[in-house]
Design an enzyme around this catalytic site. Structure first.
Site, mmCIF file in Angstrom:
data_model
loop_
_atom_site.group_PDB
_atom_site.id
_atom_site.type_symbol
_atom_site.label_atom_id
_atom_site.label_comp_id
_atom_site.label_asym_id
_atom_site.label_seq_id
_atom_site.Cartn_x
_atom_site.Cartn_y
_atom_site.Cartn_z
ATOM 1 N N ASP A 108 0.432 8.317 -12.618
ATOM 2 C CA ASP A 108 0.603 6.901 -12.320
ATOM 3 C C ASP A 108 0.629 6.762 -10.804
ATOM 4 O OD1 ASP A 108 1.464 4.321 -11.820
ATOM 5 O OD2 ASP A 108 3.213 4.416 -13.132
ATOM 6 N N VAL A 109 -0.362 6.082 -10.230
ATOM 7 C CA VAL A 109 -0.469 6.045 -8.763
ATOM 8 C C VAL A 109 0.635 5.234 -8.098
ATOM 9 C CG1 VAL A 109 -2.964 6.454 -8.741
ATOM 10 C CG2 VAL A 109 -2.087 4.092 -8.783
ATOM 11 N N ASN A 137 -9.624 5.125 -6.565
ATOM 12 C CA ASN A 137 -10.231 4.064 -7.355
ATOM 13 C C ASN A 137 -9.225 3.296 -8.207
ATOM 14 O OD1 ASN A 137 -12.524 2.774 -8.997
ATOM 15 N ND2 ASN A 137 -11.391 3.921 -10.544
ATOM 16 N N TYR A 178 -4.561 -9.974 -6.621
ATOM 17 C CA TYR A 178 -5.704 -9.058 -6.561
ATOM 18 C C TYR A 178 -6.418 -9.157 -5.219
ATOM 19 C CZ TYR A 178 -10.020 -6.696 -7.999
ATOM 20 O OH TYR A 178 -11.088 -5.843 -8.089
ATOM 21 N N LYS A 211 -6.569 -6.117 -2.390
ATOM 22 C CA LYS A 211 -7.816 -5.511 -1.943
ATOM 23 C C LYS A 211 -8.009 -5.687 -0.440
ATOM 24 C CE LYS A 211 -9.145 -3.869 -5.873
ATOM 25 N NZ LYS A 211 -9.096 -2.406 -6.116
ATOM 26 N N THR A 263 -18.283 -3.234 -16.194
ATOM 27 C CA THR A 263 -17.244 -2.323 -16.659
ATOM 28 C C THR A 263 -16.542 -2.934 -17.870
ATOM 29 O OG1 THR A 263 -15.560 -3.307 -15.232
ATOM 30 C CG2 THR A 263 -16.866 -1.490 -14.316
#
Length: 282
Positions: A70-71, A97, A163, A167, A198
């Site tokens: 888990d990042v 990513n 989001y 980013k 995706t």
């Protein structure tokens, strides 16, 4: 004209969020050219399946292994980085990513906890990868770190909440890291995907006004493929990009030249026109 395979023999690379979509495509491209790739993510069954598929494409001595991580958890990131060292005893690259969105809506109704979750997933997750992978690439004599931004990190995307902010934060992080690590030959760059086909983007109906807004704002029309992003990640990890650092590169069919998508038709029925225009919810 296809590029000759190879060029990454003996290199070890960590790809976070490597079990699906763009991450899996990046891992496959790196392994195909000889890298010893470690993928990580939160779901072991997904990682196991992805590893089997990536292994089929591995060439030039390339390989793949996986580790559940888990990042947003520092100990978990440290363990993933340590796992990436195992094949060669060094770390030459990291494709950070792992990320994502959530909690879409106009600002008057954004949930604070969800906003923070998305920031942690994108910004904190990338920072922890820099913190633990960066010094190992210094120790290896140099390397390449690729952050995964988005067109939403620099072109307004109304109602995307944290989001866009996350980013944009990744992009600034990559620029600062390029400055800090430059003397030690560790490069930092970011990729800005546009609409890529995706699993997540499959949720946008192809007959919807939102999908139409993507197409009309993309000069090349259509949508991208995960391999389009993976090809750039491969370039940035390899020696072909040795003099490139501190950049943010678009992979979006020219979408950045126009404007962001219109998700208003999705959200207005739930929130009402007034809230969509900045009014407090009733």
């Amino acid at each position: 004209m296809s590029r000759p395979a190879g060029g990454l023999e003996g290199r070890a690379v960590l790809v976070t969020g490597g079990g699906t979509g763009i991450g899996a495509a990046c891992a496959a491209g790196l392994a195909a050219d000889g890298a010893a790739v470690t993928i990580c993510g939160r779901r072991e069954e997904v990682l196991e399946e992805a590893s089997a598929e990536i292994a089929k494409r591995a060439g030039c001595g390339g390989s793949v292994q996986y580790v559940v991580a888990d990042v947003t958890n520092e100990a978990s990131v440290a363990a993933a980085v340590a796992r990436a060292l195992e094949p060669t005893g060094r770390l030459d690259g990291c494709v950070a990513n792992a990320g994502g969105g959530g909690g879409m809506g106009p600002y008057p109704v954004l949930d604070t906890d969800e906003f923070l979750r998305v920031l942690h997933l994108n910004v904190l997750g990338t920072m922890l990868c820099v913190k633990h992978a960066g010094p190992l690439m210094v120790a290896a004599g140099g390397g390449s770190f690729v952050g995964m931004s988005s067109i939403a990190g620099h072109v307004p995307h109304p109602y995307f909440g944290a989001y866009c902010v996350g980013k944009a934060g990744i992009e600034e992080m990559m620029r600062n890291c390029a400055n800090e690590f430059g003397a030690r030959k560790v490069r930092f760059n970011a990729i800005r995907p546009g609409f890529i086909a995706t699993e997540i983007m499959a949720g946008v109906p192809r007959d919807s006004p939102t999908f139409a807004s993507y197409l009309e704002n993309t000069p090349m029309e259509g949508v991208g493929d995960p391999s389009d992003v993976a090809d750039l990640a491969r370039f940035l990890v390899g020696d072909e990009s040795r003099w490139i650092t501190g950049t943010c590169i678009n992979v979006d069919g020219g979408h950045h030249l126009r404007r962001g998508p219109d998700f208003g038709p999705f959200l207005e029925p739930a929130h009402g026109r007034g809230v969509m225009q900045g009014e407090a919810p009733s």
